[in-house]
Design a protein around this motif. Structure first.
Motif, short mmCIF file in Angstrom:
data_model
loop_
_atom_site.label_atom_id
_atom_site.label_comp_id
_atom_site.label_asym_id
_atom_site.label_seq_id
_atom_site.Cartn_x
_atom_site.Cartn_y
_atom_site.Cartn_z
N LYS A 520 0.81 -1.22 0.00
CA LYS A 520 0.00 0.00 0.00
C LYS A 520 0.84 1.27 0.00
CE LYS A 520 -4.02 -2.06 0.20
NZ LYS A 520 -5.00 -1.96 -0.91
N LYS A 521 2.14 1.11 0.07
CA LYS A 521 2.99 2.29 0.07
C LYS A 521 2.89 3.02 -1.26
CE LYS A 521 7.13 1.83 1.76
NZ LYS A 521 8.48 1.28 2.04
N LYS A 522 3.02 4.34 -1.20
CA LYS A 522 2.81 5.16 -2.39
C LYS A 522 3.86 4.90 -3.47
CE LYS A 522 0.49 8.92 0.06
NZ LYS A 522 0.49 10.37 0.37
N ASN A 523 5.08 4.58 -3.03
CA ASN A 523 6.16 4.44 -4.01
C ASN A 523 6.27 3.03 -4.58
OD1 ASN A 523 6.96 3.29 -1.65
ND2 ASN A 523 9.07 4.03 -1.75
N VAL A 524 5.31 2.18 -4.30
CA VAL A 524 5.33 0.82 -4.82
C VAL A 524 4.68 0.81 -6.20
CG1 VAL A 524 4.52 -1.54 -4.49
CG2 VAL A 524 5.34 -0.21 -2.54
N GLY A 525 5.48 0.42 -7.17
CA GLY A 525 4.95 0.36 -8.52
C GLY A 525 4.68 -1.06 -8.95
N LEU A 526 4.43 -1.19 -10.26
CA LEU A 526 4.10 -2.51 -10.78
C LEU A 526 5.27 -3.47 -10.66
CD1 LEU A 526 2.10 -1.42 -13.95
CD2 LEU A 526 1.20 -2.53 -11.91
N ALA A 527 6.48 -2.97 -10.87
CA ALA A 527 7.65 -3.84 -10.77
C ALA A 527 7.80 -4.38 -9.35
CB ALA A 527 8.91 -3.08 -11.17
N GLU A 528 7.58 -3.53 -8.36
CA GLU A 528 7.67 -3.98 -6.98
C GLU A 528 6.59 -4.99 -6.66
OE1 GLU A 528 7.91 -0.89 -7.93
OE2 GLU A 528 9.92 -0.27 -7.30
N LEU A 529 5.38 -4.75 -7.18
CA LEU A 529 4.28 -5.68 -6.93
C LEU A 529 4.57 -7.03 -7.58
CD1 LEU A 529 1.25 -3.27 -7.44
CD2 LEU A 529 2.03 -4.28 -5.29
N VAL A 530 5.13 -6.99 -8.76
CA VAL A 530 5.51 -8.24 -9.41
C VAL A 530 6.53 -8.99 -8.56
CG1 VAL A 530 6.71 -9.22 -11.40
CG2 VAL A 530 4.98 -7.44 -11.73
N GLN A 531 7.48 -8.25 -8.00
CA GLN A 531 8.49 -8.89 -7.15
C GLN A 531 7.87 -9.45 -5.88
OE1 GLN A 531 11.88 -9.14 -8.21
NE2 GLN A 531 11.65 -10.73 -6.66
N ARG A 576 -0.20 -12.79 -2.22
CA ARG A 576 -0.04 -12.83 -3.67
C ARG A 576 -1.30 -12.34 -4.38
NH1 ARG A 576 2.01 -17.28 -3.65
NH2 ARG A 576 0.27 -18.67 -4.12
N HIS A 577 -2.45 -12.78 -3.88
CA HIS A 577 -3.70 -12.32 -4.47
C HIS A 577 -3.86 -10.82 -4.29
CE1 HIS A 577 -5.41 -16.65 -3.90
NE2 HIS A 577 -4.63 -16.55 -4.97
N ALA A 578 -3.46 -10.34 -3.10
CA ALA A 578 -3.55 -8.90 -2.87
C ALA A 578 -2.61 -8.15 -3.81
CB ALA A 578 -3.21 -8.58 -1.42
N ALA A 579 -1.42 -8.71 -4.00
CA ALA A 579 -0.48 -8.07 -4.93
C ALA A 579 -1.03 -8.09 -6.35
CB ALA A 579 0.87 -8.78 -4.86
N GLU A 580 -1.65 -9.22 -6.70
CA GLU A 580 -2.25 -9.29 -8.03
C GLU A 580 -3.34 -8.24 -8.18
OE1 GLU A 580 -3.59 -13.28 -8.39
OE2 GLU A 580 -1.57 -14.14 -8.33
N GLU A 581 -4.15 -8.12 -7.13
CA GLU A 581 -5.21 -7.10 -7.18
C GLU A 581 -4.61 -5.71 -7.27
OE1 GLU A 581 -8.39 -7.45 -7.52
OE2 GLU A 581 -8.28 -9.64 -7.49
N GLU A 582 -3.51 -5.52 -6.55
CA GLU A 582 -2.84 -4.22 -6.63
C GLU A 582 -2.29 -3.99 -8.03
OE1 GLU A 582 -2.32 -1.61 -4.58
OE2 GLU A 582 -3.79 -2.52 -3.23
N ILE A 583 -1.77 -5.05 -8.64
CA ILE A 583 -1.28 -4.92 -10.01
C ILE A 583 -2.42 -4.53 -10.94
CG2 ILE A 583 -0.39 -6.23 -11.98
CD1 ILE A 583 1.41 -7.72 -10.06
N TYR A 584 -3.55 -5.25 -10.77
CA TYR A 584 -4.70 -4.93 -11.61
C TYR A 584 -5.16 -3.50 -11.36
CZ TYR A 584 -4.76 -10.05 -11.56
OH TYR A 584 -4.41 -11.37 -11.64
N THR A 585 -5.17 -3.12 -10.08
CA THR A 585 -5.63 -1.77 -9.74
C THR A 585 -4.67 -0.72 -10.29
OG1 THR A 585 -6.65 -2.62 -7.71
CG2 THR A 585 -6.24 -0.26 -7.83
N ASN A 586 -3.37 -0.99 -10.11
CA ASN A 586 -2.39 -0.02 -10.62
C ASN A 586 -2.43 0.07 -12.15
OD1 ASN A 586 -1.65 0.33 -8.01
ND2 ASN A 586 0.49 -0.23 -8.26
N LEU A 587 -2.58 -1.07 -12.80
CA LEU A 587 -2.68 -1.04 -14.25
C LEU A 587 -3.89 -0.24 -14.70
CD1 LEU A 587 -1.72 -4.64 -15.48
CD2 LEU A 587 -0.66 -2.48 -16.14
#
Length: 786
Positions: A520-531, A576-587
């Motif tokens: 949930k940190k502001k500076n977390v991007g898609l690359a970080e979520l993928v990691q 992982r699901h939350a990260a995936e959701e974050e990826i979807y949300t960020n995308l």
């Protein structure tokens, strides 16, 4: 012969008088007189001599008379004095008689006193044992025996004498004096024992700690036991806590300790004996017990700041142990001064007070090391008192309750550790250049890639530093849990169960929240979520090794029927699901940002032949983004791509149908169609491998059918086949078509204000009106059917 005869019969008195005359007188001395008298008697001159003698006498008489006349007054005075002397002599005679009588009485009294003295000596001899004051030399036992002997034997034999009654009257006073003196010494003893209880307790606990060390050595629980095969141990010498109170060199000295070495119990024994002899044993027992109860309440009252340091708890426990060590010694050495019921009553009071104090003060503790040391200290307290026969099961129950607080403190500590690891992680794969570096990282984390050559060729491990550090933290947490449960007399199965439950809490609560925080940190991007997804996948796979690690520590096989499973692995799935959701949300958010740059001319007469700039940039962004999804599980990347395409399609449709867009020309619709074709080209190119055929194109099927319907103006087919499964425009909603048609109708009317006489335009307008009415009728019919 006559003279001689005469001379011979001269009165001897006269001769004596003559003899004692002064030498100045005319009288001859006696010898001359005797010679003259003999010559008178021899010469027959007796008559003459007598005549001469008479004359001589007369002369002397005259002299005497003269002399008497001269000394008459003195003679009278002498007679008077003689008479006085005679009176005084008479008085003296009378007084002498009284003196003789007094002397006789005195002599009789003296003889009586002598007899009394002799009798007293004899009687005092009988009472001689009581003649020395034993109180002065603190010989209380002999003093009481002497007083008893004196009262029961000596004084009756001595008889009815005053000194006997005095001694008899003083016996109670002496007994009271002895009792009070002994009681005074007992009070001093009680005061001293209250001050030195902590020292007694400290020595007793040191003795117990030394015994514990010896037993651990005999059991072979040495330092540095290899548990996980990597040389680490959950219980090292420095972690043994407060049990190792003394150095080994002092062990023998501590083991020979007894309470009597530190405490002089003679005042208690003395006072007990004295009160027993005096028939007041029960009074003394009540006094002693009441005083010790008061002292117990003082001992059990903890200091207000006891929770701040371990030393505060140690002093508190030392006082408690010291108190009960003394009571145990009194119990076994005084034959009834205190009984088992009394000691158990005090122990129940101590248990309740101690447990309440520990619950209160330990609740303030936030340092897990202090809680662990406190637990070890409580174990030492319990083992020490158990060695003296006191039941301590409640203390162990309380320590088992404290595990929840200890667990919460550990969770808070590990929450900070996990967050620190996450904050310091760069969310980039770990670079490895050599096989040695690869082995170094895999020694910290159980990762085995069968394609080691590819890893070394690529020069990167799939996970970031976060993975081995988190795994190490999980192992440290297990160690910390194990340290607490040692010495709590739990079975291996129980220890294994509580450790697994605690680990599950660490995974499901602490680590899960930390992962959520990181995502949930502001500076977390898609690359970080993928990691994050890659990291959690690796950690989930490592849980098998974590279970084996716990089993090795607790000696409980993981396949035991009642063994708790690490269901906490679901944390990594959830993360992982939350990260995936974050990826979807960020995308989707990124897509929205690009769509905000869209600037369509909705009234354009003719559309352009090239895609809009914003859409070209959006497609380029998506291509670069999906290129970093290489290490993601295929399903995740496919889902992310499908989600992005669906969101893009939906957003484009919403952009077309926005209420702010009141008019849409055919030219604008053609430009819009060109952009959609660009999106379809992107989907057809397969930005993420794994899609079968044109599966990704289905994301734009709704938009495609709607645009085809309007650009081809194929309303007859739509209206004729609506509702059939084989309908060409099955995904076109009538309401959507009506909305867009209304916007085109308004545009057509505005553009035809000066071309109203053109027949084809009028026919088109009539057709639009007809389609609008049919669509409205179609919607009304659907509404009635529902």
């Amino acid at each position: 012969p006559y003279r001689s005869t005469t001379i011979l019969f001269i009165p001897i008195q006269t001769l004596q008088q003559c003899k004692y005359q002064d030498e100045d007188t005319s009288l001859l001395n006696v010898d001359s007189l005797v010679f003259s008298s003999r010559s008178v008697y021899d010469g027959q001159e007796h008559g003459v001599f007598m005549g001469k003698l008479d004359g001589r006498i007369r002369n002397h008489d005259r002299d005497i008379e003269k002399m008497c006349n001269h000394h008459f007054q003195g003679f009278v005075d002498s007679i008077t004095e003689l008479l006085k002397v005679r009176g005084e002599a008479q008085k003296l005679k009378v007084r002498r008689g009284g003196v003789n009588e007094v002397r006789g009485c005195v002599m009789r009294l003296c003889r009586l006193q002598q007899r009394n003295i002799a009798t007293s000596i004899d009687k005092f001899t009988h009472c001689l044992p009581g003649s020395v004051n034993p109180v002065c030399v603190c010989r209380y036992y002999p003093a009481l025996r002497t007083l008893e002997q004196l009262e029961q034997t000596c004084l009756p034999r001595a008889g009815q004498y005053r000194f006997c009654s005095i001694m008899s009257d003083n016996i109670p006073r002496l007994r009271t004096l002895i009792r009070d003196t002994a009681m005074s010494q007992l009070k001093d003893f009680l005061e001293s024992i209250r001050k030195h209880s902590d020292k007694i307790g400290e020595t007793a606990m040191k003795q117990r700690a030394a015994v514990g060390r010896r037993l651990r050595k005999e059991a072979g629980l040495g330092v540095g036991t290899d548990i996980d095969g990597q040389g680490s141990s959950p219980m090292s010498e420095q972690d043994s806590g407060v049990l190792d109170v003394e150095d080994e060199e002092d062990e023998d000295e501590v083991l020979v300790w007894g309470a009597q070495e530190l405490v002089d119990f003679s005042p208690v024994y003395r006072c007990l004996h004295i009160y027993t002899v005096l028939g007041s044993r029960e009074q003394f027992e009540n006094y002693y017990r009441n005083q010790r109860r008061k002292q117990a309440r003082l001992v059990l009252q903890p200091h207000s700041n006891m929770h701040e340091t371990l030393e505060g708890y140690r002093r508190y426990f030392n006082q408690i142990v010291g108190f009960f060590v003394v009571e145990d010694h009194i119990l076994h050495t005084t034959q009834g001064l205190v009984n088992r019921a009394y000691v158990e009553e005090l122990w129940e009071l101590a248990l309740s007070k101690t447990i309440a104090a520990l619950r209160t003060h330990s609740s303030y503790c936030t340092d897990p090391d202090l809680v662990l040391d406190l637990k070890n200290l409580i174990v030492l307290l319990a083992d020490t008192l158990q060695g003296f026969g006191f039941p301590v099961s409640q203390l162990f129950d309380m320590m088992f309750e404290m595990r929840e607080q200890y667990g919460e403190i550990l969770l808070k500590k590990w929450n900070l550790s996990f967050r620190q690891v996450l904050d310091q992680d760069n969310f980039s794969p770990i670079p490895v250049a050599t096989e040695e570096e690869y082995r170094q990282f895999t020694s910290q984390f159980p990762f085995q890639d069968p394609e080691l050559d590819k890893v070394l060729t690529r020069g990167l491990l799939p996970f970031s530093e976060f993975v081995p550090q988190v795994y190490s933290q999980l192992k440290e947490f297990v160690y910390a849990c194990l340290k607490y449960y040692e010495d709590l007399h739990l079975s291996s199965t129980e220890i294994d169960d509580v450790i697994r439950k605690s680990t599950n809490l660490l995974l499901t609560r602490t680590l899960s929240s930390c992962l959520q925080y990181a995502m949930k940190k502001k500076n977390v991007g898609l690359a970080e979520l993928v990691q994050v997804i890659i990291n959690t996948t690796q950690l989930e796979a490592s849980c098998v090794y974590l279970e084996e690690f716990i089993s090795n520590i607790t000696n409980v096989p993981p396949d035991t029927s009642n063994a708790t499973k690490l269901y906490g692995t679901s944390t990594f799935k959830d993360a992982r699901h939350a990260a995936e959701e974050e990826i979807y949300t960020n995308l989707n958010a990124k897509i929205d940002q690009f769509l905000q740059l869209a600037d369509y001319d909705w009234t354009a007469a003719q559309g352009g032949g090239a895609p809009s700039d914003y859409l070209s940039d959006l497609i380029a962004f998506l291509c670069s983004t999906f290129s970093v999804f290489t290490h993601l599980p295929g399903k995740v990347a496919q889902t992310a791509c499908m989600s992005a395409c669906k969101h893009l399609s939906t957003s484009l449709l919403q952009l077309l149908l926005e209420t702010d867009v009141r008019q849409v020309s055919m030219g604008a619709l053609q430009q819009f169609n060109t952009d959609v074709k660009e999106c379809e080209r992107f989907a057809r190119a397969g930005p993420v491998p794994g899609f079968q055929g044109d599966t990704l194109l289905l994301a734009f099927s709704d938009l495609r059918q709607l645009l085809d319907l309007f650009t081809q103006w194929d309303w007859s087919s739509y209206l004729a086949d609506y509702g059939r499964p084989t309908c060409k425009y099955l995904r076109v909603n009538p309401h959507t078509a009506l909305t867009l048609l209304e916007k085109m109708k308004d545009t057509s009317r505005k553009n035809n204000m000066f071309a109203q006489f053109r027949k084809n335009e009028r026919d088109k307008q009539k057709l639009i009106d007809t389609v609008v009415k049919q669509l409205q009728t179609l919607l009304v019919n659907e509404h009635h059917q529902t």
